[in-house]
Design a protein around this motif. Structure first.
Motif, mmCIF file in Angstrom:
data_model
loop_
_atom_site.group_PDB
_atom_site.id
_atom_site.type_symbol
_atom_site.label_atom_id
_atom_site.label_comp_id
_atom_site.label_asym_id
_atom_site.label_seq_id
_atom_site.Cartn_x
_atom_site.Cartn_y
_atom_site.Cartn_z
ATOM 1 N N UNK A 63 3.435 -11.113 6.928
ATOM 2 C CA UNK A 63 4.487 -10.262 6.359
ATOM 3 C C UNK A 63 5.820 -10.991 6.323
ATOM 4 N N UNK A 64 5.822 -12.266 6.703
ATOM 5 C CA UNK A 64 7.058 -13.047 6.767
ATOM 6 C C UNK A 64 7.143 -13.978 5.571
ATOM 7 N N UNK A 65 8.168 -13.800 4.754
ATOM 8 C CA UNK A 65 8.358 -14.698 3.615
ATOM 9 C C UNK A 65 8.646 -16.124 4.082
ATOM 10 N N UNK A 66 9.365 -16.243 5.189
ATOM 11 C CA UNK A 66 9.675 -17.577 5.711
ATOM 12 C C UNK A 66 8.397 -18.287 6.142
ATOM 13 N N UNK A 67 7.492 -17.559 6.812
ATOM 14 C CA UNK A 67 6.222 -18.165 7.225
ATOM 15 C C UNK A 67 5.390 -18.545 6.011
ATOM 16 N N UNK A 68 5.366 -17.679 5.005
ATOM 17 C CA UNK A 68 4.602 -17.976 3.795
ATOM 18 C C UNK A 68 5.148 -19.224 3.105
ATOM 19 N N UNK A 69 6.477 -19.312 2.997
ATOM 20 C CA UNK A 69 7.078 -20.482 2.339
ATOM 21 C C UNK A 69 6.757 -21.764 3.111
ATOM 22 N N UNK A 70 6.830 -21.705 4.433
ATOM 23 C CA UNK A 70 6.550 -22.900 5.233
ATOM 24 C C UNK A 70 5.089 -23.314 5.086
ATOM 25 N N UNK A 71 4.194 -22.345 5.116
ATOM 26 C CA UNK A 71 2.763 -22.624 4.970
ATOM 27 C C UNK A 71 2.483 -23.260 3.610
ATOM 28 N N UNK A 72 3.015 -22.666 2.550
ATOM 29 C CA UNK A 72 2.764 -23.171 1.191
ATOM 30 C C UNK A 72 3.309 -24.580 1.022
ATOM 31 N N UNK A 73 4.473 -24.847 1.594
ATOM 32 C CA UNK A 73 5.102 -26.158 1.407
ATOM 33 C C UNK A 73 4.479 -27.245 2.273
ATOM 34 N N UNK A 74 3.893 -26.861 3.410
ATOM 35 C CA UNK A 74 3.353 -27.853 4.339
ATOM 36 C C UNK A 74 1.847 -28.083 4.200
ATOM 37 N N UNK A 75 1.128 -27.129 3.631
ATOM 38 C CA UNK A 75 -0.327 -27.256 3.541
ATOM 39 C C UNK A 75 -0.699 -27.925 2.226
ATOM 40 N N UNK A 76 -1.501 -28.979 2.320
ATOM 41 C CA UNK A 76 -1.928 -29.752 1.154
ATOM 42 C C UNK A 76 -3.333 -29.317 0.767
ATOM 43 N N UNK A 77 -3.452 -28.571 -0.329
ATOM 44 C CA UNK A 77 -4.755 -28.107 -0.806
ATOM 45 C C UNK A 77 -4.670 -27.827 -2.293
ATOM 46 N N UNK A 78 -5.834 -27.799 -2.939
ATOM 47 C CA UNK A 78 -5.862 -27.498 -4.373
ATOM 48 C C UNK A 78 -5.378 -26.094 -4.653
ATOM 49 N N UNK A 79 -5.637 -25.169 -3.734
ATOM 50 C CA UNK A 79 -5.168 -23.787 -3.878
ATOM 51 C C UNK A 79 -4.706 -23.274 -2.515
ATOM 52 N N UNK A 80 -3.572 -22.597 -2.504
ATOM 53 C CA UNK A 80 -3.055 -21.976 -1.285
ATOM 54 C C UNK A 80 -2.857 -20.492 -1.571
ATOM 55 N N UNK A 81 -3.493 -19.656 -0.759
ATOM 56 C CA UNK A 81 -3.439 -18.209 -0.938
ATOM 57 C C UNK A 81 -2.460 -17.588 0.056
ATOM 58 N N UNK A 82 -1.660 -16.667 -0.419
ATOM 59 C CA UNK A 82 -0.786 -15.883 0.442
ATOM 60 C C UNK A 82 -1.226 -14.435 0.342
ATOM 61 N N UNK A 83 -1.727 -13.892 1.440
ATOM 62 C CA UNK A 83 -2.209 -12.501 1.498
ATOM 63 C C UNK A 83 -3.293 -12.224 0.456
ATOM 64 N N UNK A 84 -4.221 -13.172 0.322
ATOM 65 C CA UNK A 84 -5.345 -13.016 -0.591
ATOM 66 C C UNK A 84 -6.514 -13.845 -0.076
ATOM 67 N N UNK A 85 -7.727 -13.411 -0.424
ATOM 68 C CA UNK A 85 -8.941 -14.077 0.026
ATOM 69 C C UNK A 85 -9.106 -15.446 -0.624
ATOM 70 N N UNK A 86 -9.695 -16.373 0.119
ATOM 71 C CA UNK A 86 -10.007 -17.697 -0.428
ATOM 72 C C UNK A 86 -11.007 -17.611 -1.582
ATOM 73 N N UNK A 87 -11.740 -16.526 -1.682
ATOM 74 C CA UNK A 87 -12.782 -16.382 -2.705
ATOM 75 C C UNK A 87 -12.221 -16.307 -4.115
ATOM 76 N N UNK A 88 -10.902 -16.231 -4.250
ATOM 77 C CA UNK A 88 -10.314 -16.166 -5.588
ATOM 78 C C UNK A 88 -10.182 -17.534 -6.256
ATOM 79 N N UNK A 89 -10.434 -18.618 -5.531
ATOM 80 C CA UNK A 89 -10.340 -19.935 -6.162
ATOM 81 C C UNK A 89 -11.566 -20.138 -7.039
ATOM 82 N N UNK A 90 -11.404 -19.819 -8.295
ATOM 83 C CA UNK A 90 -12.521 -19.789 -9.243
ATOM 84 C C UNK A 90 -11.935 -19.736 -10.650
ATOM 85 N N UNK A 91 -12.531 -20.487 -11.570
ATOM 86 C CA UNK A 91 -12.011 -20.520 -12.929
ATOM 87 C C UNK A 91 -11.980 -19.156 -13.579
#
Length: 418
Positions: free
Chosen positions: A349-377
């Motif tokens: 629920x923290x925008x600051x935590x979400x921003x830090x996670x998105x900026x620091x995690x290196x991946x093809x897809x980064x989900x914020x408050x959503x399931x990993x199962x959405x990485x699909x064409x």
């Protein structure tokens, strides 16, 4: 040079000629061929199923699991679904010829960067015979010739499907060699395809981690690395508990055998008391075996003690590694060490935590408050995909039709000299 290598290289040379003929074709011509391919699959469904029956019988005799046999098996209904998928590809926009950028230069030259086919695409894949039709259709739509190297376990099915597709191409006047099954069923043919640099423009492996790593390490042809997914879900200290439980359970159990399924759950220590009893109970009720660290084990006697191998595992099964971490940065450090750079998720629920996670995690897809199962064409709205790229060059994430093209610059002048 072995006979197998000569046969594979001859196959690739024919594909080069076919690719040159495909490149200038209009969308209408390609779509007509795709629809003919779909119709042919429906008409020949019984013969495809009969060929598939041979593969299934061999798999049963070899003692393969029911899960493997299910992925291998075709029915008339499943062949119909494959045909529908080909029709869906025909409905997609054609990326070839799209202007990526353009400009009038100060000297008066007109500059355009346009999408063009990659050329000859080799696809090495396991098990599922539906990939044969899907890959052929995606390559054709994007103007590429397809060299298909499926596993020996589906050889009879793949052979019949390719025969059906090629008959449709012949009826529409497109080059037969736009779709070819690579000759040979042994390892030699795959190795020959991997060594066909200069004849094959790119290889795309689709399958388990061992297949992908073999192609990446042994190929002299450029490879787009796809698929292997040690995906994490991190539950932040500020996460809504109901949301966190539902996302964690969905990411693990919606379909266990896919590369975008969560394999590791990381839980902030401040969220553990309210989150872990609920999620462990829900996972246990769904038949998931939890491999946890000592702190996780304190919440449920059914937890199996985690080893180092569990943090690296792409289970593709009803197993989940779970660890309690002391901070967001500890979660990021764990992901950085063990991630395959496919999909990573944070629930917060923290925008600051979400921003830090998105900026620091290196991946093809980064989900914020959503399931990993959405990485699909399909889920991303691309309509279809050839695979999910975990590399950084050319394409990353779900590879739709645009990712199956390259570009070239077209420069138009009026007698310009430098």
């Amino acid at each position: 040079m072995s006979d197998t290598e000569r046969e594979v290289r001859a196959c690739a040379e024919r594909a080069q000629d076919a690719a040159a003929d495909l490149a200038p074709l209009s969308r209408a011509v390609k779509d007509e061929a795709l629809l003919a391919m779909a119709d042919a699959l429906v008409t020949e469904a019984e013969s495809v199923v009969e060929a598939n029956r041979q593969d299934v019988e061999r798999a049963r005799s070899a003692g393969e699991s029911e899960a493997v046999i299910d992925r291998l098996s075709l029915s008339v209904e499943r062949v119909g679904a494959i045909a529908d998928a080909v029709r869906d590809i025909a409905e997609l926009p054609d990326p070839v010829g799209e202007v990526v950028r353009g400009a009038s230069l100060p000297n008066g030259l007109e500059l355009r960067q346009v999408r063009v086919p990659l050329g000859v695409i080799g696809i090495i894949y396991e098990g599922r015979p539906n990939v044969t039709a899907d890959a052929a259709a995606l390559c054709l739509k994007s103007g590429n010739a397809a060299l298909l190297r499926g596993s020996s376990s589906a050889r009879s099915s793949n052979l019949r499907i390719v025969e059906v597709l090629r008959s449709a191409l012949q009826k529409t006047g497109l080059p037969l060699d736009a779709v070819q099954l690579v000759p040979g069923a042994g390892r030699d043919s795959a190795q020959a395809l991997m060594r066909a640099r200069g004849l094959v423009d790119v290889l795309i492996p689709r399958g388990g981690g061992s297949l992908i790593q073999t192609v990446v390490s042994e190929s002299t042809v450029p490879v787009i690395e796809t698929g292997e997914g040690n995906c994490h879900v991190y539950i932040d200290e500020s996460a809504d508990t109901d949301m966190a439980v539902s996302i964690a359970v969905n990411a693990k159990t919606q379909r266990c055998s896919t590369c975008n399924t969560a394999e590791t759950l990381l839980v902030h220590t401040a969220a553990a008391d309210r989150f872990l009893p609920r999620v462990l109970g829900a996972l246990r009720d769904l038949g998931v075996t939890v491999h946890g660290d000592d702190r996780v084990g304190g919440y449920d006697d059914a937890v199996v003690s985690a080893t180092e191998a569990d943090w690296t595992a792409e289970y593709l099964s009803a197993d989940l590694a779970v660890k309690v971490v002391d901070s967001l940065d500890d979660a990021i450090a764990h992901i950085r060490r063990y991630s395959t750079k496919h999909t990573e998720a944070i629930v917060t629920d923290s925008q600051a935590a979400a921003r830090r996670f998105v900026s620091r995690v290196d991946a093809a897809a980064v989900m914020v408050n959503a399931s990993t199962r959405f990485t699909d064409g399909g889920e991303f709205g691309f309509g279809a995909e050839i695979g999910i790229s975990t590399q950084k060059l050319h394409a990353r994430g779900p590879m739709g039709l645009p990712e199956m093209t390259s570009t070239k610059y077209v420069v138009t002048g009026e007698g310009h000299l430098r």
